[in-house]
Design an enzyme around this catalytic site. Structure first.
Site, PDB file in Angstrom:
ATOM      1  CE  LYS A   1      -5.382  -1.184   3.218  1.00  0.00           C
ATOM      2  NZ  LYS A   1      -5.897  -1.426   1.999  1.00  0.00           N
TER       3      LYS A   1
ATOM      4  CE  LYS B   1     -15.749  -1.023   8.230  1.00  0.00           C
ATOM      5  NZ  LYS B   1     -15.385  -0.191   7.215  1.00  0.00           N
TER       6      LYS B   1
ATOM      7  CG  ASP C   1      -8.271  -6.557  -4.141  1.00  0.00           C
ATOM      8  OD1 ASP C   1      -8.395  -5.457  -3.985  1.00  0.00           O
ATOM      9  OD2 ASP C   1      -8.781  -7.026  -5.245  1.00  0.00           O
TER      10      ASP C   1
ATOM     11  CB  THR D   1      -0.987  -0.200   1.286  1.00  0.00           C
ATOM     12  OG1 THR D   1      -1.651   1.274   1.252  1.00  0.00           O
ATOM     13  CG2 THR D   1      -0.091  -0.132   2.450  1.00  0.00           C
TER      14      THR D   1
HETATM   15  P1  IMP Z   1      -9.931  -2.077  -1.074  1.00  0.00           P
HETATM   16  O1  IMP Z   1      -9.217  -3.409  -1.774  1.00  0.00           O
HETATM   17  O2  IMP Z   1      -9.589  -2.151   0.581  1.00  0.00           O
HETATM   18  O3  IMP Z   1      -9.121  -1.130  -1.510  1.00  0.00           O
HETATM   19  O4  IMP Z   1     -11.384  -1.857  -1.269  1.00  0.00           O
HETATM   20  C1  IMP Z   1     -11.828  -1.831  -2.403  1.00  0.00           C
HETATM   21  C2  IMP Z   1     -13.199  -1.122  -2.511  1.00  0.00           C
HETATM   22  O5  IMP Z   1     -14.167  -1.835  -1.691  1.00  0.00           O
HETATM   23  C3  IMP Z   1     -13.296   0.535  -1.585  1.00  0.00           C
HETATM   24  O6  IMP Z   1     -12.925   1.374  -2.462  1.00  0.00           O
HETATM   25  C4  IMP Z   1     -14.750   0.306  -1.102  1.00  0.00           C
HETATM   26  O7  IMP Z   1     -15.485   0.816  -2.210  1.00  0.00           O
HETATM   27  C5  IMP Z   1     -15.090  -1.156  -0.886  1.00  0.00           C
HETATM   28  N1  IMP Z   1     -14.764  -1.334   0.730  1.00  0.00           N
HETATM   29  C6  IMP Z   1     -13.717  -2.117   0.817  1.00  0.00           C
HETATM   30  N2  IMP Z   1     -13.812  -2.302   2.507  1.00  0.00           N
HETATM   31  C7  IMP Z   1     -14.941  -1.829   2.848  1.00  0.00           C
HETATM   32  C8  IMP Z   1     -15.590  -1.468   4.042  1.00  0.00           C
HETATM   33  O8  IMP Z   1     -15.059  -1.697   5.060  1.00  0.00           O
HETATM   34  N3  IMP Z   1     -16.664  -0.802   4.123  1.00  0.00           N
HETATM   35  C9  IMP Z   1     -17.396  -0.507   2.753  1.00  0.00           C
HETATM   36  N4  IMP Z   1     -16.693  -0.503   1.716  1.00  0.00           N
HETATM   37  C10 IMP Z   1     -15.417  -1.194   1.614  1.00  0.00           C
END
Ligand code: IMP
Length: 193
Positions: A12, A171, A68, A7
């Site tokens: 994060k 959460k 992911d 990342t």
């Molecule tokens: P990433 O892989 O953590 O970047 O998540 C990809 C996408 O999934 C994010 O841009 C959000 O749209 C959705 N997402 C991931 N984690 C969450 C969460 O905990 N709550 C709500 N949406 C999430």
């Protein structure tokens, strides 16, 4: 032990650092000289997390992991899934993404959905995969103002509030991401102690 976390987001990285055993020290790709965007062109969460970890291992020869996450809606055959961030377009707009989900579920009785996080770890050239799942349902309209992404339209199974109505601590106790990182921590703990 140094581990690279795929990342470029320092915030994060710090959050995840706090979850891992004391003997694990996280570094960013930028600290290895990796300024380019990591490739993420696969069609599954497993594929994307593996692709990012493989890229770091092959190009920088370091122990590393990548994650992911996606929202998988049963009535939409698993969509938005791996395309969760850009469901309504490249702008990655959370409001537009939620609107599109609600439109696509209009008049649909089956509201079942889940968040799924996949982590791929490459340690000493060996791959390990961890998964965290949070089951729930999609509400008819957004509620709450905490969190991010699809939180305002997602109610976890067994709860009456959306993720966006919960505090971050609440959460974190149940989230897909926490569950996946708990497994990573438990895997690493005996190795670094
Ligand atoms: P990433 O892989 O953590 O970047 O998540 C990809 C996408 O999934 C994010 O841009 C959000 O749209 C959705 N997402 C991931 N984690 C969450 C969460 O905990 N709550 C709500 N949406 C999430």
């Amino acid at each position: 032990m140094h581990l690279c976390f795929a990342t470029q987001n320092r915030h994060k990285l710090q959050e995840i650092q706090a979850l891992l055993p004391a003997g694990v020290s996280l570094v960013t790709p930028a600290e290895l000289g990796c300024m380019e965007e990591l490739p993420e062109t696969q069609h599954t969460l497993e594929g994307n997390s593996a692709q990012k970890a493989d890229y770091l291992f092959e190009n920088y020869n370091i122990d590393c992991f990548a994650d992911d996450t996606g929202l998988e809606i049963e009535a939409l055959h698993g969509a938005p899934g791996v395309f969760s961030a850009m469901y309504a377009g490249k702008e990655k707009n959370a409001e537009a993404n939620m609107r599109l989900v609600l439109e696509n579920l209009h008049n649909c009785k089956n509201r079942k959905a889940r968040f799924r996080t996949v982590i791929t770890l490459i340690l000493n050239g060996r791959k390990e995969v961890f998964e965290g799942i949070l089951e729930g349902e999609i509400l008819g309209k957004p509620k709450g103002s905490h969190g991010f992404g699809y939180d305002p339209i997602f109610i976890p199974k067994g709860f009456t509030q959306t993720l966006a109505e919960m505090t971050m601590q609440e959460k974190n106790q149940i989230s897909h991401r926490s569950l996946a990182f708990k497994q990573l921590r438990e895997f690493l703990a005996p190795i670094v102690s």
